[in-house]
Motif scaffolding. Structure first.
Motif, PDB file in Angstrom:
ATOM      1  N   ILE A  24       0.848  -1.073   0.067  1.00  0.00           N
ATOM      2  CA  ILE A  24      -0.088  -0.050   0.088  1.00  0.00           C
ATOM      3  C   ILE A  24       0.924   1.187   0.046  1.00  0.00           C
ATOM      4  N   TRP A  25       1.893   1.253   0.891  1.00  0.00           N
ATOM      5  CA  TRP A  25       2.534   2.345   1.043  1.00  0.00           C
ATOM      6  C   TRP A  25       4.167   2.540   0.405  1.00  0.00           C
ATOM      7  N   GLY A  26       4.328   1.445  -0.649  1.00  0.00           N
ATOM      8  CA  GLY A  26       5.504   1.250  -1.265  1.00  0.00           C
ATOM      9  C   GLY A  26       5.804   0.043  -1.749  1.00  0.00           C
ATOM     10  N   TYR A  27       6.935  -0.268  -1.956  1.00  0.00           N
ATOM     11  CA  TYR A  27       7.388  -1.670  -2.560  1.00  0.00           C
ATOM     12  C   TYR A  27       8.541  -2.099  -2.419  1.00  0.00           C
ATOM     13  N   CYS A  28       9.043  -3.309  -2.357  1.00  0.00           N
ATOM     14  CA  CYS A  28      10.371  -3.982  -1.940  1.00  0.00           C
ATOM     15  C   CYS A  28      10.802  -4.786  -3.023  1.00  0.00           C
ATOM     16  N   VAL A  29      11.956  -4.734  -3.480  1.00  0.00           N
ATOM     17  CA  VAL A  29      12.649  -5.735  -4.613  1.00  0.00           C
ATOM     18  C   VAL A  29      13.799  -6.404  -3.944  1.00  0.00           C
ATOM     19  N   ASP A  30      13.988  -7.671  -4.549  1.00  0.00           N
ATOM     20  CA  ASP A  30      15.256  -8.440  -3.989  1.00  0.00           C
ATOM     21  C   ASP A  30      16.079  -8.225  -5.152  1.00  0.00           C
ATOM     22  N   LEU A  31      17.223  -7.525  -4.840  1.00  0.00           N
ATOM     23  CA  LEU A  31      18.344  -7.085  -5.808  1.00  0.00           C
ATOM     24  C   LEU A  31      19.600  -8.252  -5.446  1.00  0.00           C
ATOM     25  N   SER A  32      20.455  -8.062  -5.960  1.00  0.00           N
ATOM     26  CA  SER A  32      21.647  -8.901  -5.992  1.00  0.00           C
ATOM     27  C   SER A  32      22.462  -8.560  -4.599  1.00  0.00           C
ATOM     28  N   SER A  33      22.204  -7.294  -4.060  1.00  0.00           N
ATOM     29  CA  SER A  33      22.701  -6.771  -2.761  1.00  0.00           C
ATOM     30  C   SER A  33      21.669  -7.288  -1.505  1.00  0.00           C
ATOM     31  N   GLY A  34      20.506  -7.807  -1.891  1.00  0.00           N
ATOM     32  CA  GLY A  34      19.647  -7.996  -0.734  1.00  0.00           C
ATOM     33  C   GLY A  34      18.340  -7.169  -1.099  1.00  0.00           C
ATOM     34  N   TRP A  35      17.377  -7.413  -0.189  1.00  0.00           N
ATOM     35  CA  TRP A  35      16.003  -6.706  -0.158  1.00  0.00           C
ATOM     36  C   TRP A  35      16.591  -5.286   0.117  1.00  0.00           C
ATOM     37  N   THR A  36      15.511  -4.549  -0.901  1.00  0.00           N
ATOM     38  CA  THR A  36      15.824  -2.944  -0.490  1.00  0.00           C
ATOM     39  C   THR A  36      14.109  -2.537  -0.725  1.00  0.00           C
ATOM     40  N   CYS A  37      13.552  -1.639   0.111  1.00  0.00           N
ATOM     41  CA  CYS A  37      12.551  -1.348   0.259  1.00  0.00           C
ATOM     42  C   CYS A  37      12.335   0.379  -0.052  1.00  0.00           C
ATOM     43  N   PHE A  38      11.245   0.736  -0.490  1.00  0.00           N
ATOM     44  CA  PHE A  38      10.921   2.242  -1.063  1.00  0.00           C
ATOM     45  C   PHE A  38       9.570   2.466  -0.486  1.00  0.00           C
ATOM     46  N   LYS A  39       9.760   3.428   0.598  1.00  0.00           N
ATOM     47  CA  LYS A  39       8.417   4.178   1.139  1.00  0.00           C
ATOM     48  C   LYS A  39       7.979   5.454   0.410  1.00  0.00           C
ATOM     49  N   THR A  40       7.244   5.334  -0.593  1.00  0.00           N
ATOM     50  CA  THR A  40       6.694   6.101  -1.510  1.00  0.00           C
ATOM     51  C   THR A  40       5.501   6.733  -1.174  1.00  0.00           C
ATOM     52  N   GLY A  41       4.638   6.060  -0.135  1.00  0.00           N
ATOM     53  CA  GLY A  41       3.439   6.745   0.050  1.00  0.00           C
ATOM     54  C   GLY A  41       2.383   6.008  -1.065  1.00  0.00           C
ATOM     55  N   HIS A  42       1.200   6.227  -0.750  1.00  0.00           N
ATOM     56  CA  HIS A  42       0.109   5.654  -1.649  1.00  0.00           C
ATOM     57  C   HIS A  42       0.329   6.306  -2.837  1.00  0.00           C
ATOM     58  N   GLY A  43      -0.281   5.694  -4.082  1.00  0.00           N
ATOM     59  CA  GLY A  43      -0.184   6.331  -5.367  1.00  0.00           C
ATOM     60  C   GLY A  43       1.257   6.305  -6.046  1.00  0.00           C
ATOM     61  N   TYR A  44       1.806   5.280  -5.996  1.00  0.00           N
ATOM     62  CA  TYR A  44       3.314   5.229  -6.692  1.00  0.00           C
ATOM     63  C   TYR A  44       3.075   4.657  -8.053  1.00  0.00           C
ATOM     64  N   SER A  45       4.268   4.769  -8.588  1.00  0.00           N
ATOM     65  CA  SER A  45       4.185   4.186 -10.148  1.00  0.00           C
ATOM     66  C   SER A  45       5.656   3.595 -10.244  1.00  0.00           C
ATOM     67  N   LEU A  46       5.643   2.402 -11.231  1.00  0.00           N
ATOM     68  CA  LEU A  46       6.812   1.481 -11.360  1.00  0.00           C
ATOM     69  C   LEU A  46       6.916   1.391 -12.755  1.00  0.00           C
TER      70      LEU A  46
END
Length: 223
Positions: free
Chosen positions: A59-81
């Motif tokens: 709801i408030w962001g997204y997380c990605v599993d990269l080669s360096s590990g998990w990274t989460c982005f707190k974007t707030g609601h209404g984000y784009s990818l």
């Protein structure tokens, strides 16, 4: 309200509110509570321009599993990818598809109000609790429809990149569905409990009006 209906109704409402509360925390604070999840072989890159093996949308962001590990982005609601494959083909998940996820916290607040009202033993307040429960169920239904739309759109758009990715529903998706069912059960239970109380009250009044009548001379009898 009758305890036969009061206890299950309060239990259903509490369970629904608790599940909605967990889902409303969502990503990035609660990494496991995502709505849509994408598993990739590493051939797709997101906003960070680095290929990921898993993406979780909340709801408030997204997380990605990269080669360096998990990274989460707190974007707030209404984000784009924006996603890019090896051939530099791009697809974008616009903010209009994620903005509606904020309906879930609203449904959580309404469910909490219904929970507080259901504790009361006053017949009128229990009726209001039932109506508020149905309102929370309606909001949760809308939220669940938004979850389905987001999942279907992400799956369709990533499919156009012709990469080996798998889009599945996350735990938050199914907890929303369970919460909706619990709220419907709670509203019906509280409503039936109020109806039973009204019928019981009507029967008592009828008995008092139609009960045995004492004779005129009995008024002067000794106790």
């Amino acid at each position: 309200m009758s305890r036969t209906y009061c206890i299950p109704g309060v239990f259903f409402l509490f369970s629904a509110w608790f599940l909605l509360f967990i889902v409303s925390i969502s990503l990035p604070s609660f990494q496991a509570m995502d709505i849509t999840r994408v598993d990739s072989s590493g051939a797709v890159a997101g906003n960070s321009d680095e290929a990921f093996t898993q993406l979780r949308l909340g709801i408030w962001g997204y997380c990605v599993d990269l080669s360096s590990g998990w990274t989460c982005f707190k974007t707030g609601h209404g984000y784009s990818l924006t996603f890019t494959n090896a051939q530099n083909a791009e697809v974008t998940i616009g903010s209009s598809w994620t903005r509606g996820l904020a309906v879930l916290p609203v449904a959580c607040c309404v469910a909490f109000i219904a929970l507080l009202l259901s504790i009361s033993q006053h017949i009128t307040i229990t009726l209001v609790a039932s109506l508020v429960s149905f309102l929370a169920a309606l909001l949760t239904l809308i939220a669940f429809a938004i979850n389905i739309a987001l999942f279907a759109y992400v799956k369709h758009e990533l499919g156009t990149l012709n990469t080996s990715e798998t889009t599945i529903t996350g735990p938050g998706f199914w907890l929303t569905f369970v919460s909706m069912l619990l709220l419907i059960l709670a509203g019906c239970t509280v409503c039936f409990g109020r109806r039973r109380d009204r019928m019981a009250g009507a029967n008592n009044n009828s008995y008092q009006l139609n009960g045995p009548k004492s004779g005129f001379l009995s008024r002067f009898g000794r106790n």
